[in-house]
Write a protein that holds these residues in place. Structure first.
Motif, PDB file in Angstrom:
ATOM      1  N   ARG A  95     -12.913 -26.072  60.511  1.00 22.17           N
ATOM      2  CA  ARG A  95     -12.297 -27.227  60.178  1.00 22.17           C
ATOM      3  C   ARG A  95     -13.869 -27.789  59.253  1.00 22.17           C
ATOM      4  NH1 ARG A  95     -12.533 -27.966  65.621  1.00 22.17           N
ATOM      5  NH2 ARG A  95     -14.433 -29.529  65.973  1.00 22.17           N
ATOM      6  N   LEU A  96     -15.071 -27.883  59.091  1.00 24.74           N
ATOM      7  CA  LEU A  96     -15.153 -27.918  58.082  1.00 24.74           C
ATOM      8  C   LEU A  96     -15.134 -27.961  57.005  1.00 24.74           C
ATOM      9  CD1 LEU A  96     -19.207 -26.897  59.608  1.00 24.74           C
ATOM     10  CD2 LEU A  96     -17.999 -29.272  59.028  1.00 24.74           C
ATOM     11  N   MET A  97     -14.816 -26.515  56.480  1.00 25.56           N
ATOM     12  CA  MET A  97     -14.371 -25.590  55.204  1.00 25.56           C
ATOM     13  C   MET A  97     -13.276 -26.308  55.032  1.00 25.56           C
ATOM     14  SD  MET A  97     -15.902 -24.009  54.009  1.00 25.56           S
ATOM     15  CE  MET A  97     -17.975 -25.224  54.715  1.00 25.56           C
ATOM     16  N   ASP A  98     -12.300 -26.905  55.536  1.00 21.71           N
ATOM     17  CA  ASP A  98     -11.101 -27.914  55.835  1.00 21.71           C
ATOM     18  C   ASP A  98     -11.487 -29.014  54.812  1.00 21.71           C
ATOM     19  OD1 ASP A  98      -9.466 -25.742  56.448  1.00 21.71           O
ATOM     20  OD2 ASP A  98      -9.132 -26.607  57.460  1.00 21.71           O
ATOM     21  N   GLY A  99     -12.389 -29.449  55.777  1.00 24.29           N
ATOM     22  CA  GLY A  99     -12.996 -30.827  55.745  1.00 24.29           C
ATOM     23  C   GLY A  99     -13.499 -31.394  54.302  1.00 24.29           C
ATOM     24  N   PHE A 100     -14.269 -30.018  53.570  1.00 24.44           N
ATOM     25  CA  PHE A 100     -15.065 -29.911  52.456  1.00 24.44           C
ATOM     26  C   PHE A 100     -13.580 -29.570  50.770  1.00 24.44           C
ATOM     27  CE2 PHE A 100     -16.521 -26.875  49.281  1.00 24.44           C
ATOM     28  CZ  PHE A 100     -17.681 -27.635  48.790  1.00 24.44           C
ATOM     29  N   GLN A 101     -13.220 -28.499  51.843  1.00 27.50           N
ATOM     30  CA  GLN A 101     -11.625 -28.339  50.220  1.00 27.50           C
ATOM     31  C   GLN A 101     -11.057 -30.165  50.136  1.00 27.50           C
ATOM     32  OE1 GLN A 101      -9.025 -25.909  52.442  1.00 27.50           O
ATOM     33  NE2 GLN A 101      -9.640 -24.413  50.985  1.00 27.50           N
ATOM     34  N   ASN A 102     -10.684 -31.493  51.418  1.00 30.72           N
ATOM     35  CA  ASN A 102     -10.577 -32.604  51.023  1.00 30.72           C
ATOM     36  C   ASN A 102     -11.315 -33.426  50.054  1.00 30.72           C
ATOM     37  OD1 ASN A 102      -8.255 -31.832  52.842  1.00 30.72           O
ATOM     38  ND2 ASN A 102      -8.707 -32.291  54.687  1.00 30.72           N
ATOM     39  N   ARG A 103     -12.720 -33.320  50.816  1.00 31.02           N
ATOM     40  CA  ARG A 103     -13.467 -34.092  49.888  1.00 31.02           C
ATOM     41  C   ARG A 103     -12.950 -33.750  48.453  1.00 31.02           C
ATOM     42  NH1 ARG A 103     -16.845 -36.929  53.518  1.00 31.02           N
ATOM     43  NH2 ARG A 103     -18.897 -36.088  51.626  1.00 31.02           N
ATOM     44  N   LEU A 104     -13.302 -31.919  47.776  1.00 27.68           N
ATOM     45  CA  LEU A 104     -12.623 -31.459  47.184  1.00 27.68           C
ATOM     46  C   LEU A 104     -11.591 -32.422  46.376  1.00 27.68           C
ATOM     47  CD1 LEU A 104     -13.488 -28.024  46.704  1.00 27.68           C
ATOM     48  CD2 LEU A 104     -15.109 -30.069  46.018  1.00 27.68           C
ATOM     49  N   ILE A 105     -10.160 -32.370  46.635  1.00 28.69           N
ATOM     50  CA  ILE A 105      -9.166 -32.966  46.384  1.00 28.69           C
ATOM     51  C   ILE A 105      -9.778 -34.441  46.273  1.00 28.69           C
ATOM     52  CG2 ILE A 105      -6.508 -33.871  46.958  1.00 28.69           C
ATOM     53  CD1 ILE A 105      -7.393 -30.825  48.651  1.00 28.69           C
ATOM     54  N   ALA A 106     -10.864 -35.255  47.294  1.00 29.10           N
ATOM     55  CA  ALA A 106     -10.488 -36.614  46.596  1.00 29.10           C
ATOM     56  C   ALA A 106     -10.965 -36.981  45.173  1.00 29.10           C
ATOM     57  CB  ALA A 106     -10.890 -37.075  48.002  1.00 29.10           C
ATOM     58  N   ILE A 107     -12.269 -35.975  45.120  1.00 27.72           N
ATOM     59  CA  ILE A 107     -13.267 -36.174  43.947  1.00 27.72           C
ATOM     60  C   ILE A 107     -12.238 -36.485  41.941  1.00 27.72           C
ATOM     61  CG2 ILE A 107     -14.114 -33.422  43.316  1.00 27.72           C
ATOM     62  CD1 ILE A 107     -16.153 -36.928  43.553  1.00 27.72           C
ATOM     63  N   PHE A 108     -11.386 -35.121  43.306  1.00 25.62           N
ATOM     64  CA  PHE A 108     -10.713 -35.400  41.530  1.00 25.62           C
ATOM     65  C   PHE A 108      -9.614 -36.005  41.571  1.00 25.62           C
ATOM     66  CE2 PHE A 108      -6.330 -33.464  40.103  1.00 25.62           C
ATOM     67  CZ  PHE A 108      -6.940 -32.949  38.880  1.00 25.62           C
ATOM     68  N   VAL A 109      -8.649 -36.564  42.658  1.00 26.48           N
ATOM     69  CA  VAL A 109      -7.892 -38.074  42.542  1.00 26.48           C
ATOM     70  C   VAL A 109      -8.713 -39.249  41.738  1.00 26.48           C
ATOM     71  CG1 VAL A 109      -7.120 -39.899  43.956  1.00 26.48           C
ATOM     72  CG2 VAL A 109      -6.504 -36.993  44.591  1.00 26.48           C
ATOM     73  N   LYS A 110     -10.268 -39.085  42.187  1.00 25.79           N
ATOM     74  CA  LYS A 110     -10.550 -40.403  41.749  1.00 25.79           C
ATOM     75  C   LYS A 110     -11.553 -39.786  40.798  1.00 25.79           C
ATOM     76  CE  LYS A 110     -11.356 -43.679  44.090  1.00 25.79           C
ATOM     77  NZ  LYS A 110     -11.085 -45.257  44.424  1.00 25.79           N
ATOM     78  N   GLU A 111     -11.317 -38.981  40.027  1.00 19.30           N
ATOM     79  CA  GLU A 111     -11.824 -38.496  38.796  1.00 19.30           C
ATOM     80  C   GLU A 111     -13.501 -38.836  38.842  1.00 19.30           C
ATOM     81  OE1 GLU A 111      -9.206 -40.949  35.773  1.00 19.30           O
ATOM     82  OE2 GLU A 111      -7.804 -40.052  35.868  1.00 19.30           O
ATOM     83  N   GLY A 112     -13.681 -37.309  39.727  1.00 17.98           N
ATOM     84  CA  GLY A 112     -15.464 -37.265  39.609  1.00 17.98           C
ATOM     85  C   GLY A 112     -15.580 -38.664  39.494  1.00 17.98           C
ATOM     86  N   GLY A 113     -15.140 -40.066  40.784  1.00 24.20           N
ATOM     87  CA  GLY A 113     -16.429 -40.834  40.671  1.00 24.20           C
ATOM     88  C   GLY A 113     -15.999 -40.875  42.311  1.00 24.20           C
ATOM     89  N   HIS A 114     -16.857 -42.002  43.230  1.00 23.19           N
ATOM     90  CA  HIS A 114     -16.931 -42.268  44.717  1.00 23.19           C
ATOM     91  C   HIS A 114     -15.874 -42.295  45.374  1.00 23.19           C
ATOM     92  CE1 HIS A 114     -21.160 -41.878  44.776  1.00 23.19           C
ATOM     93  NE2 HIS A 114     -21.167 -42.647  43.625  1.00 23.19           N
ATOM     94  N   PHE A 115     -15.387 -41.365  46.395  1.00 26.42           N
ATOM     95  CA  PHE A 115     -13.954 -41.281  47.285  1.00 26.42           C
ATOM     96  C   PHE A 115     -14.668 -41.584  48.143  1.00 26.42           C
ATOM     97  CE2 PHE A 115     -16.919 -37.635  47.020  1.00 26.42           C
ATOM     98  CZ  PHE A 115     -16.708 -37.611  49.088  1.00 26.42           C
ATOM     99  N   GLU A 116     -14.977 -43.054  48.561  1.00 26.49           N
ATOM    100  CA  GLU A 116     -15.524 -42.503  50.525  1.00 26.49           C
ATOM    101  C   GLU A 116     -14.425 -43.634  50.467  1.00 26.49           C
ATOM    102  OE1 GLU A 116     -17.748 -42.263  48.039  1.00 26.49           O
ATOM    103  OE2 GLU A 116     -18.731 -40.338  49.002  1.00 26.49           O
ATOM    104  N   THR A 117     -14.397 -44.341  49.780  1.00 28.58           N
ATOM    105  CA  THR A 117     -13.261 -46.098  49.988  1.00 28.58           C
ATOM    106  C   THR A 117     -11.463 -44.729  50.745  1.00 28.58           C
ATOM    107  OG1 THR A 117     -12.459 -45.442  47.564  1.00 28.58           O
ATOM    108  CG2 THR A 117     -13.963 -47.577  48.799  1.00 28.58           C
ATOM    109  N   LEU A 118     -11.339 -44.168  50.232  1.00 29.58           N
ATOM    110  CA  LEU A 118     -10.371 -42.722  50.319  1.00 29.58           C
ATOM    111  C   LEU A 118     -10.144 -42.684  52.133  1.00 29.58           C
ATOM    112  CD1 LEU A 118      -9.755 -40.561  47.269  1.00 29.58           C
ATOM    113  CD2 LEU A 118      -8.752 -42.629  47.954  1.00 29.58           C
ATOM    114  N   TYR A 119     -11.457 -42.961  53.488  1.00 28.64           N
ATOM    115  CA  TYR A 119     -11.585 -42.086  53.766  1.00 28.64           C
ATOM    116  C   TYR A 119     -11.524 -43.521  54.625  1.00 28.64           C
ATOM    117  CZ  TYR A 119     -12.138 -37.523  52.539  1.00 28.64           C
ATOM    118  OH  TYR A 119     -11.784 -36.215  51.774  1.00 28.64           O
ATOM    119  N   HIS A 120     -11.637 -44.646  54.541  1.00 27.02           N
ATOM    120  CA  HIS A 120     -12.071 -45.825  55.310  1.00 27.02           C
ATOM    121  C   HIS A 120     -11.187 -46.360  54.935  1.00 27.02           C
ATOM    122  CE1 HIS A 120     -15.863 -44.112  55.871  1.00 27.02           C
ATOM    123  NE2 HIS A 120     -16.320 -44.076  55.194  1.00 27.02           N
TER     124      HIS A 120
END
Length: 108
Positions: free
Chosen positions: A83-108
């Motif tokens: 689950r941790l590695m899946d979450g890590f992959q999701n965070r990598l995708i989120a950082i890509f979507v946000k073009e390297g910016g903060h992605f926390e807003t995608l989770y809240h």
């Protein structure tokens, strides 16, 4: 972190360190980018988990603390690691979507 801790890191890892304010202590190391998104699974799971285990036993010496941490790491099941590695992959995708910016807003 203090200069003493940086010195211990440098003795063991030389220039293979990325750290906030670390280059001000040693030449040839990499500065941690300010305001960089946190992608490290240890930062968003492992340290909280280990800290909770530490408070359950409240070790008084370093060998006791080492034993608590070693035992706690041993209790992390493969399912949790997956689950941790899946979450890590999701965070990598989120950082890509946000073009390297903060992605926390995608989770809240």
């Amino acid at each position: 972190m203090t200069a003493d801790i940086f010195e211990v890191f440098y003795e063991h890892f030389c220039t293979r360190i990325i750290g906030l304010d670390y280059p001000s202590h040693f030449q040839g190391v990499i500065e941690w980018p300010q305001f960089s998104p946190d992608l490290n699974p240890c930062d968003f799971y492992l340290w909280d988990y280990l800290n909770s285990k530490r408070w359950q036993t409240n070790p008084k010496t370093f060998p006791e603390l080492k034993a608590v941490v070693t035992n706690a790491v041993g209790t992390i099941h493969n399912e949790v690691s997956s689950r941790l590695m899946d979450g890590f992959q999701n965070r990598l995708i989120a950082i890509f979507v946000k073009e390297g910016g903060h992605f926390e807003t995608l989770y809240h």
